[in-house]
Design an enzyme around this catalytic site. Sequence first.
Site, PDB file in Angstrom:
ATOM      1  N   LYS A 249      -6.149   0.224  -2.525  1.00 28.80           N
ATOM      2  CA  LYS A 249      -5.571   1.486  -2.968  1.00 28.80           C
ATOM      3  C   LYS A 249      -4.734   1.223  -4.222  1.00 28.80           C
ATOM      4  CE  LYS A 249      -3.834   5.684  -0.938  1.00 28.80           C
ATOM      5  NZ  LYS A 249      -3.231   6.057  -2.224  1.00 28.80           N
ATOM      6  N   CYS A 258       8.073  -8.722   1.572  1.00 29.50           N
ATOM      7  CA  CYS A 258       7.204  -9.911   1.690  1.00 29.50           C
ATOM      8  C   CYS A 258       6.436 -10.266   0.418  1.00 29.50           C
ATOM      9  CB  CYS A 258       6.226  -9.711   2.830  1.00 29.50           C
ATOM     10  SG  CYS A 258       7.034  -9.743   4.427  1.00 29.50           S
TER      11      CYS A 258
HETATM   12  C1  UDX Z   1       3.101  -6.924   4.226  1.00 29.34           C
HETATM   13  C2  UDX Z   1       1.838  -7.397   4.951  1.00 29.34           C
HETATM   14  O1  UDX Z   1       0.945  -6.294   5.126  1.00 29.34           O
HETATM   15  C3  UDX Z   1       2.175  -8.037   6.278  1.00 29.34           C
HETATM   16  O2  UDX Z   1       1.013  -8.549   6.879  1.00 29.34           O
HETATM   17  C4  UDX Z   1       3.192  -9.154   6.050  1.00 29.34           C
HETATM   18  O3  UDX Z   1       3.553  -9.766   7.260  1.00 29.34           O
HETATM   19  C5  UDX Z   1       4.414  -8.618   5.330  1.00 29.34           C
HETATM   20  O4  UDX Z   1       4.021  -7.999   4.109  1.00 29.34           O
HETATM   21  P1  UDX Z   1       4.633  -4.765   4.293  1.00 29.34           P
HETATM   22  O5  UDX Z   1       5.362  -5.354   3.141  1.00 29.34           O
HETATM   23  O6  UDX Z   1       5.436  -4.198   5.409  1.00 29.34           O
HETATM   24  O7  UDX Z   1       3.665  -5.858   4.961  1.00 29.34           O
HETATM   25  O8  UDX Z   1       3.729  -3.567   3.770  1.00 29.34           O
HETATM   26  P2  UDX Z   1       2.223  -3.300   3.317  1.00 29.34           P
HETATM   27  O9  UDX Z   1       1.732  -2.142   4.052  1.00 29.34           O
HETATM   28  O10 UDX Z   1       1.387  -4.497   3.346  1.00 29.34           O
HETATM   29  O11 UDX Z   1       2.446  -2.812   1.804  1.00 29.34           O
HETATM   30  C6  UDX Z   1       3.080  -3.631   0.829  1.00 29.34           C
HETATM   31  C7  UDX Z   1       3.083  -2.953  -0.518  1.00 29.34           C
HETATM   32  O12 UDX Z   1       1.765  -2.910  -1.044  1.00 29.34           O
HETATM   33  C8  UDX Z   1       3.572  -1.498  -0.493  1.00 29.34           C
HETATM   34  O13 UDX Z   1       4.408  -1.291  -1.611  1.00 29.34           O
HETATM   35  C9  UDX Z   1       2.305  -0.679  -0.605  1.00 29.34           C
HETATM   36  O14 UDX Z   1       2.509   0.558  -1.234  1.00 29.34           O
HETATM   37  C10 UDX Z   1       1.441  -1.598  -1.467  1.00 29.34           C
HETATM   38  N1  UDX Z   1      -0.006  -1.396  -1.286  1.00 29.34           N
HETATM   39  C11 UDX Z   1      -0.601  -1.714  -0.100  1.00 29.34           C
HETATM   40  C12 UDX Z   1      -0.769  -0.895  -2.327  1.00 29.34           C
HETATM   41  O15 UDX Z   1      -0.252  -0.606  -3.416  1.00 29.34           O
HETATM   42  N2  UDX Z   1      -2.124  -0.747  -2.149  1.00 29.34           N
HETATM   43  C13 UDX Z   1      -2.747  -1.070  -0.988  1.00 29.34           C
HETATM   44  O16 UDX Z   1      -3.975  -0.906  -0.911  1.00 29.34           O
HETATM   45  C14 UDX Z   1      -1.960  -1.552   0.084  1.00 29.34           C
END
Ligand code: UDX
Length: 435
Positions: A249, A258
């Site tokens: 996305k 993280c």
């Molecule tokens: C992440 C990992 O998913 C998890 O497995 C790990 O243990 C910790 O880090 P988290 O930081 O809670 O978890 O959120 P996540 O849903 O992975 O999203 C992280 C960031 O990436 C967000 O800012 C989100 O908006 C962004 N993102 C995620 C995108 O821009 N595009 C995507 O397709 C998915």
Amino acid sequence: MKIAVAGTGYVGLVTGVCLAEHGHLVTCVDVDEKKVELMKKGVSPIYEEGLPELMVKNMERLTFTTDYASAYRDAEVIFIGVGTPEKVDGSANLKYVYTVAKQIAQSVEKDCVVVVKSTVPIGTNDKVEDFIRSNLVHSVNIDVASNPEFLAQGTAVRDTLHASRIVIGAGNNRCRETLEKVYKTFDSPKLITDRRSAEMIKYASNDFLALKISYINEIANFCETIGANIEDVAAGMGFDSRIGNKFLKAGIGYGGSCFPKDTKALHWLGNYYDQEFKTIKAAIEVNDNQKLKLLKKARQYYPSLEGLQVAVLGLAFKPGTNDLREAPSIVNVGILLDDGASIRAYDPVAAKAFDALYPGKLTYCDQAKEALNGADLCFIFTEWDEVRALTPEDFCSRMKTPIILDGRNCYSVESFEARKVVYDSIGRKTVNTLF
Ligand code: UDX
């Protein structure tokens, strides 16, 4: 089993509560007395779906305390779930891990297994084991195991109760068997490995996901240049099971506790061993630039932002959390304020925390719609349901000049086509019927 958990942030608290749900007797330890008092009353200090209910349900198996010595004294297993924030140079700061390790060494009076859940540089488990063993006050056997967590905020309870995998990095059989006993009733696949591989799995997984996001964001930026649509491109890629359809996305970049920290930490560690991670370096650079993407777009429409009224929709780094760590909103709001814009912001849960970062500088609205009133420009940073529910009519009827910069592709491009509007999103055609 009798288990202690050090740290009650996302990792520690969710781990402790989920272990109690599986029948273990869990004592959660934190230095913050206020937090401990709240948790004793069954109140979760973090906003996380399902956590308060699970805490209340398992209260008879959960104890919360600041008294680490009594918690660690006769625990069979002690989980370390404290933070490992980044240092200025990008490396991981292990001071909280070692503080807990020292307290464990001083307190344990029974053989036990110490489990490092915090994300730590490869080799740390070996060092923590040596450190605890050489600082022990009582004559007991201590082994250290690596058991990284893979929970995402907003889905932390589900990700822990039904983890994609449980990685157990153990140095010997006693250690491995103890962890297998802890997780006996969990339905997730279990991977038993050595400690260094377990530590590496965590970094390699997070950094790969960060890389995937930066990759799709670069593709999205190029789609804008050549007139392709990132959503169709991502959908087309996702049919290939080798690529997968998740984490494609495009948006204004990743934030959170993280990805930013773990990419920098592994990059730093690679350099330390004279082996630079070029892919990770690129992921970091792309993300830093991507966070400023909407501002670059804004300057196409307004050479100066001074005196403008800006609506900001969403502050948290993603929906479902009030966590602001590394949220793209922070850097953008800072620049908007410096440039002399005034801001009306909406976020269903992160407004209070945001106000602490920029005290009194923003006006916060209780509803997404209210933030739009009289605005010259709208930035969308988080795709909350309340933001996605807005209609083109809401923007056009409330904003002074409906210029909408959507960093999360919340709406269909077509829905704005019949309006007098600028709708500019990521990796898709811009609707501009205003200029
Ligand atoms: C992440 C990992 O998913 C998890 O497995 C790990 O243990 C910790 O880090 P988290 O930081 O809670 O978890 O959120 P996540 O849903 O992975 O999203 C992280 C960031 O990436 C967000 O800012 C989100 O908006 C962004 N993102 C995620 C995108 O821009 N595009 C995507 O397709 C998915």
